[in-house]
Design a protein around this motif. Structure first.
Motif, PDB file in Angstrom:
ATOM      1  N   ASN A  14      58.555  11.312  28.955  1.00  0.00           N
ATOM      2  CA  ASN A  14      59.137  10.952  29.900  1.00  0.00           C
ATOM      3  C   ASN A  14      59.468   9.537  29.381  1.00  0.00           C
ATOM      4  OD1 ASN A  14      57.039  12.018  31.217  1.00  0.00           O
ATOM      5  ND2 ASN A  14      58.911  12.483  31.009  1.00  0.00           N
ATOM      6  N   LEU A  15      59.130   8.961  28.191  1.00  0.00           N
ATOM      7  CA  LEU A  15      59.045   7.379  28.101  1.00  0.00           C
ATOM      8  C   LEU A  15      59.285   7.018  26.895  1.00  0.00           C
ATOM      9  CD1 LEU A  15      59.599   3.995  29.078  1.00  0.00           C
ATOM     10  CD2 LEU A  15      56.889   4.384  28.791  1.00  0.00           C
ATOM     11  N   SER A  16      59.887   6.271  26.289  1.00  0.00           N
ATOM     12  CA  SER A  16      60.332   5.689  25.125  1.00  0.00           C
ATOM     13  C   SER A  16      60.573   3.808  25.114  1.00  0.00           C
ATOM     14  CB  SER A  16      60.688   6.358  24.192  1.00  0.00           C
ATOM     15  OG  SER A  16      62.462   5.743  24.359  1.00  0.00           O
ATOM     16  N   ILE A  17      60.084   2.726  23.547  1.00  0.00           N
ATOM     17  CA  ILE A  17      60.080   2.256  23.930  1.00  0.00           C
ATOM     18  C   ILE A  17      60.579   1.687  22.825  1.00  0.00           C
ATOM     19  CG2 ILE A  17      58.710  -0.223  24.516  1.00  0.00           C
ATOM     20  CD1 ILE A  17      56.778   1.183  25.509  1.00  0.00           C
ATOM     21  N   PHE A  31      57.857   3.534  20.218  1.00  0.00           N
ATOM     22  CA  PHE A  31      56.494   4.082  19.927  1.00  0.00           C
ATOM     23  C   PHE A  31      57.324   5.127  21.628  1.00  0.00           C
ATOM     24  CE2 PHE A  31      55.480  -0.290  19.865  1.00  0.00           C
ATOM     25  CZ  PHE A  31      54.803   0.000  18.807  1.00  0.00           C
ATOM     26  N   PHE A  32      56.352   6.167  21.143  1.00  0.00           N
ATOM     27  CA  PHE A  32      56.974   7.358  22.302  1.00  0.00           C
ATOM     28  C   PHE A  32      55.444   7.555  23.414  1.00  0.00           C
ATOM     29  CE2 PHE A  32      59.807   7.723  19.395  1.00  0.00           C
ATOM     30  CZ  PHE A  32      61.213   7.820  19.747  1.00  0.00           C
ATOM     31  N   PRO A  33      55.004   7.205  24.143  1.00  0.00           N
ATOM     32  CA  PRO A  33      53.830   7.171  24.682  1.00  0.00           C
ATOM     33  C   PRO A  33      54.134   8.952  25.627  1.00  0.00           C
ATOM     34  CG  PRO A  33      54.953   5.706  26.097  1.00  0.00           C
ATOM     35  CD  PRO A  33      55.899   5.479  24.391  1.00  0.00           C
ATOM     36  N   LEU A  47      54.856   6.964  11.600  1.00  0.00           N
ATOM     37  CA  LEU A  47      53.730   6.746  11.032  1.00  0.00           C
ATOM     38  C   LEU A  47      52.716   7.852  11.544  1.00  0.00           C
ATOM     39  CD1 LEU A  47      54.513   2.569  11.971  1.00  0.00           C
ATOM     40  CD2 LEU A  47      53.452   4.053  10.070  1.00  0.00           C
ATOM     41  N   ASN A  48      52.458   8.463  12.805  1.00  0.00           N
ATOM     42  CA  ASN A  48      51.977   9.364  13.717  1.00  0.00           C
ATOM     43  C   ASN A  48      53.485   9.762  14.497  1.00  0.00           C
ATOM     44  OD1 ASN A  48      52.251   8.111  16.488  1.00  0.00           O
ATOM     45  ND2 ASN A  48      50.532   6.325  15.759  1.00  0.00           N
ATOM     46  N   LYS A  49      52.541  10.940  15.422  1.00  0.00           N
ATOM     47  CA  LYS A  49      53.597  11.906  16.303  1.00  0.00           C
ATOM     48  C   LYS A  49      54.048  11.074  17.327  1.00  0.00           C
ATOM     49  CE  LYS A  49      50.278  13.260  19.629  1.00  0.00           C
ATOM     50  NZ  LYS A  49      49.349  14.884  19.885  1.00  0.00           N
ATOM     51  N   GLY A  50      54.145  10.090  17.855  1.00  0.00           N
ATOM     52  CA  GLY A  50      54.209   9.246  18.842  1.00  0.00           C
ATOM     53  C   GLY A  50      54.909   7.563  17.946  1.00  0.00           C
ATOM     54  N   THR A  51      55.381   7.684  17.433  1.00  0.00           N
ATOM     55  CA  THR A  51      55.432   6.462  16.527  1.00  0.00           C
ATOM     56  C   THR A  51      56.053   5.606  15.489  1.00  0.00           C
ATOM     57  OG1 THR A  51      53.786   5.384  17.619  1.00  0.00           O
ATOM     58  CG2 THR A  51      54.617   3.982  15.832  1.00  0.00           C
ATOM     59  N   ALA A  52      57.718   5.857  14.825  1.00  0.00           N
ATOM     60  CA  ALA A  52      58.077   5.633  14.213  1.00  0.00           C
ATOM     61  C   ALA A  52      59.151   4.010  14.081  1.00  0.00           C
ATOM     62  CB  ALA A  52      59.927   6.350  14.099  1.00  0.00           C
ATOM     63  N   ILE A  53      59.076   3.785  12.270  1.00  0.00           N
ATOM     64  CA  ILE A  53      59.523   2.396  12.119  1.00  0.00           C
ATOM     65  C   ILE A  53      60.419   2.924  10.986  1.00  0.00           C
ATOM     66  CG2 ILE A  53      57.381   1.096  12.325  1.00  0.00           C
ATOM     67  CD1 ILE A  53      56.542   1.338   9.384  1.00  0.00           C
ATOM     68  N   GLY A  54      61.938   1.966  11.310  1.00  0.00           N
ATOM     69  CA  GLY A  54      62.828   2.405  10.221  1.00  0.00           C
ATOM     70  C   GLY A  54      63.594   0.622   9.887  1.00  0.00           C
ATOM     71  N   SER A  90      64.451  -2.158  23.897  1.00  0.00           N
ATOM     72  CA  SER A  90      65.221  -0.257  24.812  1.00  0.00           C
ATOM     73  C   SER A  90      64.197   0.167  25.407  1.00  0.00           C
ATOM     74  CB  SER A  90      66.259  -0.357  23.826  1.00  0.00           C
ATOM     75  OG  SER A  90      66.807   0.728  24.253  1.00  0.00           O
ATOM     76  N   LEU A  91      64.041   0.554  26.484  1.00  0.00           N
ATOM     77  CA  LEU A  91      63.599   1.027  27.142  1.00  0.00           C
ATOM     78  C   LEU A  91      63.799   3.087  27.677  1.00  0.00           C
ATOM     79  CD1 LEU A  91      61.669  -1.417  29.863  1.00  0.00           C
ATOM     80  CD2 LEU A  91      60.829  -0.589  27.795  1.00  0.00           C
ATOM     81  N   GLN A  92      63.835   4.263  26.714  1.00  0.00           N
ATOM     82  CA  GLN A  92      64.327   4.674  27.630  1.00  0.00           C
ATOM     83  C   GLN A  92      63.808   5.659  28.196  1.00  0.00           C
ATOM     84  OE1 GLN A  92      64.328   8.368  25.169  1.00  0.00           O
ATOM     85  NE2 GLN A  92      66.714   7.783  25.114  1.00  0.00           N
ATOM     86  N   ALA A  93      64.102   6.093  29.889  1.00  0.00           N
ATOM     87  CA  ALA A  93      63.276   7.212  30.374  1.00  0.00           C
ATOM     88  C   ALA A  93      63.595   8.685  30.667  1.00  0.00           C
ATOM     89  CB  ALA A  93      63.169   7.001  31.940  1.00  0.00           C
ATOM     90  N   SER A  94      63.590   9.422  30.557  1.00  0.00           N
ATOM     91  CA  SER A  94      63.239  10.881  30.606  1.00  0.00           C
ATOM     92  C   SER A  94      63.292  11.750  31.386  1.00  0.00           C
ATOM     93  CB  SER A  94      62.912  11.389  28.652  1.00  0.00           C
ATOM     94  OG  SER A  94      63.860  11.055  27.425  1.00  0.00           O
ATOM     95  N   PHE A  95      64.201  12.498  31.866  1.00  0.00           N
ATOM     96  CA  PHE A  95      63.657  13.550  32.419  1.00  0.00           C
ATOM     97  C   PHE A  95      63.722  14.898  32.794  1.00  0.00           C
ATOM     98  CE2 PHE A  95      66.560  10.323  33.719  1.00  0.00           C
ATOM     99  CZ  PHE A  95      68.155  11.576  34.456  1.00  0.00           C
TER     100      PHE A  95
END
Lengths: 330, 160
Positions: free
Chosen positions: A300-303, A295-297, A244-251, A325-330
């Motif tokens: 470091n974080l996706s929801i 969502f990819f705010p 949908l935009n650079k930080g949001t996907a639906i599917g 699902s919460l994902q934290a990247s580092f």
């Protein structure tokens, strides 16, 4: 004392880890190894087996934001709430030079009232079925590895060759007594998969197709194999994501399941109860579907939120519910 | 043993696919025409970008974000004249979107051969490209037409 012994057991590995980190930091090597150079959202999220991908399907992408220039990792927590079950999945994964991915996740599935009828009976009779009335839990460790083989999911928009990766999981289900009751053949097993992923930018769409070679019942949560089949078979999985935009996907996603326990009843310490004797004790397994929004705010974080439609699970029908699902990247 | 056979078969098919893919992996350069993508770039992409003026605005915004990005601005300062790069990029972007414009600059591989550009740096420019689309209010789905057209240049720009 028991606690102390437990701590002592981990001390050597902790020391080794500390020494390793010290070596990395002192050499200044970490600064060179760490990388978060992928474009936002292109690392995907963490699927329930812990690998990088969608919600239930491993993709050909390597998890995290590391490009071929370095390494990156992530941790995730996933909660799925179904009418008769709740899945808690917690784990971590690391992506090495956008080539190799290593993952671990711990799945804990509480089964609500599903096995209460069986549990109350067997508890009274003192049979070892792995069922504690009101509190039957299935725990599973999942170790994963994935290697990217060829192709570019993102950059090669001028050809149709997908990014392809091969990977595998080794799963250890710890409720062996319950798996025996459900008539599953094995509590530990491996699965292998080949995944192909491609982003079609002109239509803002990501397509992933995975073939998984597995004998799992409900991804291994109810074991592997059973009276209706013990051999691994190839089962397809598909993920479609619209950006949908650079930080949001639906599917949406689809995952084929097997029928190793299809139509089977429960085995109470050697006695297979006729399916209709105690009400409905017949097992069924359905293919899985889900619809998600991710969502990819930040990097470091996706929801990820989803509605999971998992159909029949063991004795219970119509298992649909919400997934987060919460994902934290580092 | 049967599982080993299946894995061997999967690996063999993967190798075959890889071999078939080889010719398509040659370095990518502007060919003087619209970029070929699968599926194709929408025919009204340049129009939706706002024509030459719109593309020029986007390139101005692109360089605004590039020059503010401490990961990559030094490369652009050290190698070449920013005003000239803006002019050449305005030509290139129109051309790859299907505009009747001739790009007069050097090939992508020649222009970047000695710079040692990493994929991380290339991606920083991709991020600037998306920021630029937002800055000039070009919708994400229109922006992706240009992203699709430019993405294959990764093979000639990234040399490390």
């Amino acid at each position: 004392m028991k606690g102390l012994i437990g701590v002592n057991r981990y001390l050597p590995s902790c020391a080794a880890l500390l020494a390793l980190s010290a070596a990395l930091f002192s050499a200044g090597a970490w600064a060179d190894l760490y990388n978060d150079g992928k474009v936002l959202a292109t690392g995907g999220v963490s699927m329930t087996d812990g690998a990088g991908g969608g919600g239930i399907t491993p993709w050909a992408t390597i998890t995290g934001y590391g490009t071929r220039d370095g390494i990156n990792g992530d941790v995730h927590y996933t909660y799925v709430n179904l009418p008769n079950y709740a899945l808690n999945s917690i784990g971590g994964a690391v992506g090495l030079w956008d080539r190799v991915e290593l993952s671990y996740t711990n799945d804990v599935l509480t089964t609500g009232s599903t096995f209460n009828t069986v549990g109350l009976l067997t508890d009274t009779l003192g049979l070892p079925t792995g069922i504690a009335p009101w509190n039957t839990t299935i725990k599973m460790d999942v170790f994963g590895a994935k290697v990217r083989v060829f192709g570019e999911a993102i950059y090669d928009s001028d050809n149709l060759i997908p990014q392809v990766a091969v990977g595998g999981f080794y799963k250890i289900n710890h409720n062996r007594a319950l798996l025996k009751t459900l008539q599953a053949s094995k509590s530990k097993d491996w699965e292998a998969y080949i995944a192909a992923t491609k982003i079609f930018f002109p239509i803002n769409t990501l397509v992933n197709v995975t073939l998984r070679y597995t004998a799992a019942n409900e991804t291994g949560l109810t074991g592997f194999g059973g009276p209706k089949g013990n051999k691994r078979e190839i089962r397809p999985e598909v993920s479609l994501a619209y950006l949908l935009n650079k930080g949001t996907a639906i599917g949406v996603e689809y995952q084929k399941h097997g029928g190793n326990l299809e139509g089977q009843s429960v085995d109470l310490n050697g006695v297979v109860v006729p399916g209709d004797l105690l009400g409905s004790l017949t097992q069924h397994e359905s293919d899985w579907y889900d619809a998600f929004i991710a969502f990819f705010p930040s990097k470091n974080l996706s929801i990820t939120m989803a509605y999971a439609m998992l159909g029949n699970i063991t004795l219970t029908p119509n298992q649909s519910g919400y997934y987060i699902s919460l994902q934290a990247s580092f | 043993m049967k599982s080993l056979k299946v894995i061997t078969q999967i690996a063999a098919s993967a190798m075959l696919l890889f071999a078939a893919a080889q010719p398509a992996l040659a370095a990518q350069d502007p060919t003087g025409s619209k970029q070929t993508t699968y599926p194709g770039i929408s025919s009204d992409a340049l129009e939706k970008f706002g024509g030459e003026a719109g593309v020029h605005n986007w390139v101005e915004a692109l360089f605004y974000y590039i020059m503010l990005d401490n990961r990559i601005n030094k490369i652009f300062i050290e190698h070449g004249n920013v005003a000239r790069q803006i002019a050449l990029n305005t030509q290139l972007e129109q051309m790859v979107l299907g505009g009747a414009v001739q790009y007069e600059g050097a090939s992508m591989s020649a222009a970047h051969a000695d710079l040692g550009i990493t994929l991380t740096q290339f991606n920083a420019v991709v991020e600037a490209a998306y920021n630029a689309c937002e800055r000039v209010n070009t919708p994400y789905s229109v922006c992706n037409q240009l992203i699709a057209a430019l993405a294959p240049f990764e093979r000639s720009i990234v040399t490390r």
